[in-house]
Design an enzyme around this catalytic site. Structure first.
Site, PDB file in Angstrom:
ATOM      1  N   SER A 180     -33.585 -28.052 -35.100  1.00  0.00           N
ATOM      2  CA  SER A 180     -32.657 -27.408 -34.150  1.00  0.00           C
ATOM      3  C   SER A 180     -33.276 -26.317 -33.295  1.00  0.00           C
ATOM      4  O   SER A 180     -32.852 -26.114 -32.175  1.00  0.00           O
ATOM      5  CB  SER A 180     -31.454 -26.775 -34.838  1.00  0.00           C
ATOM      6  OG  SER A 180     -31.381 -27.009 -36.190  1.00  0.00           O
ATOM      7  N   HIS A 208     -29.050 -33.490 -34.020  1.00  0.00           N
ATOM      8  CA  HIS A 208     -29.535 -33.422 -32.636  1.00  0.00           C
ATOM      9  C   HIS A 208     -30.135 -34.735 -32.157  1.00  0.00           C
ATOM     10  O   HIS A 208     -30.594 -34.829 -31.021  1.00  0.00           O
ATOM     11  CB  HIS A 208     -30.581 -32.310 -32.499  1.00  0.00           C
ATOM     12  CG  HIS A 208     -30.048 -30.969 -32.872  1.00  0.00           C
ATOM     13  ND1 HIS A 208     -29.265 -30.221 -32.024  1.00  0.00           N
ATOM     14  CD2 HIS A 208     -30.151 -30.254 -34.017  1.00  0.00           C
ATOM     15  CE1 HIS A 208     -28.923 -29.088 -32.637  1.00  0.00           C
ATOM     16  NE2 HIS A 208     -29.449 -29.090 -33.842  1.00  0.00           N
ATOM     17  N   LYS A 240     -21.841 -32.240 -30.988  1.00  0.00           N
ATOM     18  CA  LYS A 240     -22.953 -32.042 -30.051  1.00  0.00           C
ATOM     19  C   LYS A 240     -22.932 -33.166 -29.009  1.00  0.00           C
ATOM     20  O   LYS A 240     -22.117 -33.118 -28.104  1.00  0.00           O
ATOM     21  CB  LYS A 240     -24.251 -31.933 -30.841  1.00  0.00           C
ATOM     22  CG  LYS A 240     -24.222 -30.628 -31.636  1.00  0.00           C
ATOM     23  CD  LYS A 240     -25.358 -30.398 -32.591  1.00  0.00           C
ATOM     24  CE  LYS A 240     -25.198 -29.016 -33.209  1.00  0.00           C
ATOM     25  NZ  LYS A 240     -25.543 -28.947 -34.611  1.00  0.00           N
TER      26      LYS A 240
HETATM   27  C1  LIG Z   1     -25.041 -28.082 -35.733  1.00  0.00           C
HETATM   28  C2  LIG Z   1     -25.745 -28.519 -36.950  1.00  0.00           C
HETATM   29  C3  LIG Z   1     -25.078 -28.667 -38.165  1.00  0.00           C
HETATM   30  C4  LIG Z   1     -23.657 -28.216 -38.350  1.00  0.00           C
HETATM   31  O1  LIG Z   1     -22.758 -29.061 -37.737  1.00  0.00           O
HETATM   32  P1  LIG Z   1     -21.320 -28.507 -37.322  1.00  0.00           P
HETATM   33  O2  LIG Z   1     -20.525 -29.723 -37.079  1.00  0.00           O
HETATM   34  O3  LIG Z   1     -21.516 -27.659 -36.122  1.00  0.00           O
HETATM   35  O4  LIG Z   1     -20.813 -27.718 -38.508  1.00  0.00           O
HETATM   36  C5  LIG Z   1     -25.772 -29.198 -39.225  1.00  0.00           C
HETATM   37  N1  LIG Z   1     -27.077 -29.537 -39.119  1.00  0.00           N
HETATM   38  C6  LIG Z   1     -27.748 -29.370 -37.975  1.00  0.00           C
HETATM   39  C7  LIG Z   1     -29.190 -29.754 -37.916  1.00  0.00           C
HETATM   40  C8  LIG Z   1     -27.117 -28.847 -36.855  1.00  0.00           C
HETATM   41  O5  LIG Z   1     -27.790 -28.656 -35.739  1.00  0.00           O
END
Ligand SMILES: *Cc1c(COP(=O)(O)O)cnc(C)c1O
Length: 387
Positions: A180, A208, A240
């Site tokens: 991330s 991602h 996302k």
């Molecule tokens: C954003 C993210 C999460 C968390 O997901 P949410 O739905 O926002 O709680 C978990 N793992 C990674 C790698 C992320 O980037």
């Protein structure tokens, strides 16, 4: 001042002194290539809306139709009466999308990771995680009571050593697919081979990667052609690239049934509103069919990197839409992001403890919603603030 407030205030003051105090901005518009903040329009290079779907009218229409059919709330957890036909259909579509027999929806990625790790390992077991894994994975590992160890970022030799040292009966290796804060991709074929050799299970968090990587956007397992034998436990998020909300786990029948029986963050929480599932089904269709979004995004990534190299930005080895720009001085990160905001550009300012000390950075997120001209504007702004 009460004892509670006095104690808390001391902690807050310390945070201020360390220049780590965080503040939110109030955004008056929806998520798009620009955001309205305090009456100012800012170019948005900080959302994870990689495909530009968070404001898509077809998805919004599906959400509205979902509300007309199901109302606003699911009313209960999945195991009581909260599991709707819309949730079920979306799970079947996500299973097909990822090439796995089954998929299970969670209310958020954070909850999926906590529930998943805790359903799979406990006392006497081993969890091995990449040191740069997302906080939700690290928290899941800590909560599990398993022996929790980290290996050096994407280091196969360090992973191997730690696997060799363990005599635990259940061993779980956990990695982000796309990291991330760095935007690089885990060497999954090699990690999965090591895991198999040591009878360990592999879990990949592709928050991602889904939507962005692979010929139909099915993520890193599609891009690297990884079978369910290689990646038996796959997790992805829907807030996302999909532009909606929630998360899913995809895998075998036994894996998914285990989560339904044992994942506490699945069992003891209200199911997502069914309308969110309706919206996500609409989004999934666009993710699969509109390859131009990924093509355009890749073009923007190349354009940003080429331009960034020309003006001497410290880029990292990433060919994903996460493009960090390293700033040598952690304290300067906030200053620079503030100056960028004054120039009408919003980027994430990432500092320790989110990243290691001395590696503060601007986290630039590109999206298919951006135009080439907007990327050029970003580069000009970065150059003018001396990033
Ligand atoms: C954003 C993210 C999460 C968390 O997901 P949410 O739905 O926002 O709680 C978990 N793992 C990674 C790698 C992320 O980037």
């Amino acid at each position: 001042m009460s004892s509670l407030d006095a104690t808390l205030q001391a902690g807050l003051d310390e945070r201020h002194q360390q220049h780590l105090y965080r503040q939110r901005v109030n955004v008056a518009s929806g998520c798009g290539s620009a955001l309205e903040v305090n009456g100012q329009s800012l170019l948005n290079f900080c959302s994870n809306d990689y495909l530009g779907l968070a404001g898509h009218p077809d998805i919004a229409a599906a959400l509205k139709a979902g509300v007309d059919n199901y109302g606003t709330g699911s009313g209960a957890s999945h195991l009581i009466s909260g599991h709707s036909v819309a949730h079920q259909q979306l799970e079947e579509q996500l299973a097909e999308f990822t090439g796995r027999p089954r998929a299970l929806l969670f209310s958020a990625g954070y909850m999926a990771n906590l529930g998943l790790i805790n359903a799979l390992v406990g006392r006497h077991d081993l969890v091995l995680q990449d040191q740069l894994n997302h906080a939700s994975l690290l928290d899941g590992g800590r909560l599990s009571r398993a022996d929790f160890k980290r290996y050096k970022h994407s280091s196969l030799s360090n992973l191997q050593t730690q696997l060799e040292q363990s005599s635990a009966s259940r061993k779980l290796v956990v990695t982000d697919g796309v990291f991330s804060m760095d935007g690089d991709v885990a060497p999954l074929p090699e990690i999965s081979a090591l895991a198999a050799e040591h009878n360990a299970w592999l879990m990949v968090d592709d928050a991602h990667g889904v939507g962005v990587l692979g010929a139909t956007g099915a993520g890193i397992v599609e891009q690297q052609n990884l079978s369910i034998e290689q990646v038996p436990i796959l997790m992805g998020t829907l807030g996302k690239s999909f532009g909606t909300f929630g998360a899913f786990v995809a895998g075998s029948e036994a894996l998914i049934e285990t989560l339904i029986q044992f994942a506490r963050s699945y069992i003891y929480t209200t199911a997502l509103p069914p309308s969110i599932a309706c919206a996500t089904s609409a989004s999934l269709k666009i993710v699969r069919e509109e390859q131009w979004r990924r093509d355009h995004l890749n073009l923007l990534v190349k354009r940003f990197r080429a331009g960034g190299q020309q003006i001497g930005l410290q880029l990292m080895a990433s060919d994903t839409p996460i493009q960090p720009v390293l700033i040598n001085d952690d304290l300067r990160v906030s200053e620079i992001s503030q100056q960028l905001r004054e120039k009408g550009v919003m980027v994430g300012a990432i500092r320790p403890p989110t990243v290691p000390k001395g590696s503060g950075r601007l986290r630039i997120c590109l999206s298919a919603a951006h135009s080439e001209q907007q990327v050029d504007q970003l580069l000009e702004a970065l150059e003018s603030v001396g990033a």
